[in-house]
Design an enzyme around this catalytic site. Structure first.
Site, PDB file in Angstrom:
ATOM      1  N   SER A 197      54.877  32.929  36.029  1.00  0.00           N
ATOM      2  CA  SER A 197      55.098  33.854  36.835  1.00  0.00           C
ATOM      3  C   SER A 197      56.606  33.980  37.152  1.00  0.00           C
ATOM      4  O   SER A 197      57.361  33.938  36.357  1.00  0.00           O
ATOM      5  CB  SER A 197      54.300  33.690  38.056  1.00  0.00           C
ATOM      6  N   ASP A 266      33.917  45.718  26.212  1.00  0.00           N
ATOM      7  CA  ASP A 266      33.867  44.070  25.842  1.00  0.00           C
ATOM      8  C   ASP A 266      33.239  43.832  24.376  1.00  0.00           C
ATOM      9  O   ASP A 266      33.668  42.981  23.820  1.00  0.00           O
ATOM     10  CB  ASP A 266      32.641  43.618  26.676  1.00  0.00           C
ATOM     11  N   ASP A 408      45.304  39.587  33.235  1.00  0.00           N
ATOM     12  CA  ASP A 408      46.546  39.459  34.337  1.00  0.00           C
ATOM     13  C   ASP A 408      46.520  40.471  35.367  1.00  0.00           C
ATOM     14  O   ASP A 408      46.948  41.637  34.898  1.00  0.00           O
ATOM     15  CB  ASP A 408      47.719  39.140  33.708  1.00  0.00           C
ATOM     16  N   HIS A 448      45.877  35.468  36.106  1.00  0.00           N
ATOM     17  CA  HIS A 448      47.324  35.422  36.388  1.00  0.00           C
ATOM     18  C   HIS A 448      47.577  33.861  36.474  1.00  0.00           C
ATOM     19  O   HIS A 448      47.464  33.034  37.371  1.00  0.00           O
ATOM     20  CB  HIS A 448      47.985  35.940  37.559  1.00  0.00           C
TER      21      HIS A 448
END
Length: 539
Positions: A197, A266, A408, A448
């Site tokens: 990050s 999916d 994320d 994330h």
């Protein structure tokens, strides 16, 4: 007078012995050398020793940084005997960096590691320090020039802003190297960096501007092009609005939208497992969740046309008034891992208040707009955009490994693809040519930096420190040890091993090898929980 001379002589002899532990008889022990670092380590007038103590394995180490934003995990159980050193280093007349060096008793590999920061960057990564010290690294982490995951200390203090952007990581790296070399009285063999990050952006900053500090850099979900990142987070918030607004979606409604997106996308990879293997191929029809005549959320768990329009706009790239891209679109499948519906984005709001406008009364609701985003995109204080080629890294012969979760909800993964292709174009290098110093690994199903529905555990920062029983998980194939193998053995990673696991129990349910971009993960058939059931395919 004679007594004073004797005391000074004894102190000097102890200092010499501590600095040269391999010489003479009765040299100080590891514990003694550690405890006396305050007397023996004086690298320059800017550096002050705050703490020097021996910490045995199994110690319940309480986080000394008592800012409330640094208390998500207030203690760490140490995993090995070590020397803990805390330093304060002045960076300007108005700013300073505090760092910790955890130096293990067993340092036979002579590896050095610097850890990055997250968010607004004022919290030291103690859990990750505990794990990486157990792995044998002399590990450094720092507060990025201020205390707490907040930008408040940046108010009218450009020195703190500069520390946050680049100076803190370089200062901590250099001060830590001096401390480690002094304590062990030997040279560092190899030097590494790992962050995610904001810490990923710090890693890219090092790769772009001072790669000579590290032999290998691991940067996860990098927050580069950060002004536009904060602008798109503001755009999302304004787009979703507040409870009571016609366009607003609640957390439960975002979950419903996530489920609908998974229903449509999916299975595109051949496996229905809650993971969209390649989100960029997912082009869902959001109107499938729209209410019919007489239907409501309460009666049919459906959305109004206005709410569907909110969702559709969320999944569009963010363009400026000049028609140029500001930031890539949101990742399908990341809805419940996002703070899109969590209120005003605090990172963006604090950055603008305290670092840019120097006005704590700056109002996000009335003053943020697309035009403001356009004004902000060209502001680049101290090079915070971190958006440059990797010419220095290549020239120095150093290595960069980046990775990004494709689930994320905080930093859209499209930004890492975008940076990779930017480097390729600006340096005029094909992927094969980039491979010698720069490799990027998309991680399907990773949120994330950590957690997620897929094989998210890749032995990275913010993962190793939070997983119970991490010592029992093989480190081979993870991002850090793959970088070590690349640097020290010349074996570059083609895949990164990912594990799907419960972070509270440490129980692993599946394993997969994540492919190096531009190759993609491909289901080959068989039990999808086994890594043999997956392979890499060329684009």
């Amino acid at each position: 007078m004679k007594s004073s001379i004797l005391t000074f002589t004894a102190s000097l002899l102890f200092s010499l012995a501590a600095a040269n532990p391999g010489h003479g008889h009765g040299q100080p022990t590891f514990q003694q050398r550690c405890a006396h670092l305050a007397q023996t380590f004086h690298p320059d007038h800017k550096t002050q020793v705050l703490v020097a103590q021996f910490v045995p394995s199994g110690t319940n180490f309480t986080n000394p940084d008592n800012h409330p934003t640094c208390q998500s995990k207030p203690f760490t159980i140490t995993l090995t005997d070590m020397c803990r050193l805390r330093l304060k280093v002045k960076t300007s007349h108005t700013s300073e960096v505090e760092l910790e060096a955890w130096m293990p008793l067993d340092w036979n590999k002579k590896r050095y590691l610097v850890l990055g920061n997250g968010g607004l960057g004022g919290c030291i990564a103690y859990p990750d320090m505990g794990f990486t010290t157990w792995l044998g690294f002399a590990t450094i982490a720092h507060n990025n020039g201020h205390l707490g995951d907040t930008a408040e200390p940046m108010l009218n203090n450009p020195g703190v802003v500069e520390d946050y952007v680049w100076r803190a990581v370089k200062t901590a790296t250099q001060a830590g190297k001096k401390a480690v070399k002094h304590f062990y009285n030997t040279a560092i063999r190899k030097s590494y960096y790992m962050g995610c990050s904001s810490g990923g952006r710090q890693g890219l900053k090092a790769a772009q501007d001072f790669p000579e500090e590290f032999d290998g850099i691991v940067a996860g979900a990098p927050a580069n092009d950060i002004n536009n990142l904060w602008s798109i987070s503001g755009h999302y918030y304004k787009l979703n609005g507040n409870p009571g607004d016609a366009r607003y979606l609640s957390a439960a409604q975002w979950v419903a939208m996530r489920n609908e997106i998974l229903r449509q996308c999916d299975g595109l990879d051949g496996v229905t497992d809650g993971v969209i293997e390649e989100p960029r191929t997912c082009k869902p029809r959001f109107e499938a969740l729209m209410c019919g005549a007489g239907q409501t959320w309460a009666s049919h768990q459906c959305l109004t046309a206005t709410q569907v329009d909110t969702v559709r706009r969320l999944y569009e790239p963010y363009y400026g008034t000049d028609g140029k891209l500001l930031y890539p679109e949101f990742d399908p499948g990341a809805e419940v891992n996002s703070d899109v519906w969590g209120g005003e984005p605090p990172g963006a709001a604090e950055w603008w208040k305290y670092a840019i406008f120097n006005d704590p009364n700056w109002d996000f609701h009335t003053q943020f707009s697309l035009q403001m985003a356009m004004d902000m995109k060209n502001l680049d204080p101290y090079g915070i955009s971190t958006w440059k080629p990797l010419a220095k890294l290549k020239q120095k012969g150093r290595k960069l490994l980046t990775y990004h979760g494709l689930q994320d909800g905080v930093i859209n993964s499209g930004n890492s693809y975008r940076y990779y292709e930017y480097v390729s174009r600006t340096m005029g290098l094909t992927s094969t040519e980039l491979d010698s110093f720069y490799r990027y690994f998309p991680i399907p199903g990773q949120s994330h930096c950590h957690s997620g529905a897929g094989n998210w555990y890749v032995g990275a920062t913010s993962q190793v420190g939070r997983v119970l029983g991490a010592k029992n998980i093989p480190t081979e194939g993870g991002v850090l040890m793959s970088m070590v193998k690349w640097v020290e053995e010349g074996i570059a990673p083609e895949t990164i091993t990912g594990r799907n696991m419960n972070s509270q129990t440490g129980v692993q349910s599946s394993i997969k090898e994540h492919c190096k971009w531009p190759k993609k993960n491909k289901y080959l058939g068989g039990n999808p929980n086994l890594k043999e059931s997956w392979g890499c395919t060329n684009p």
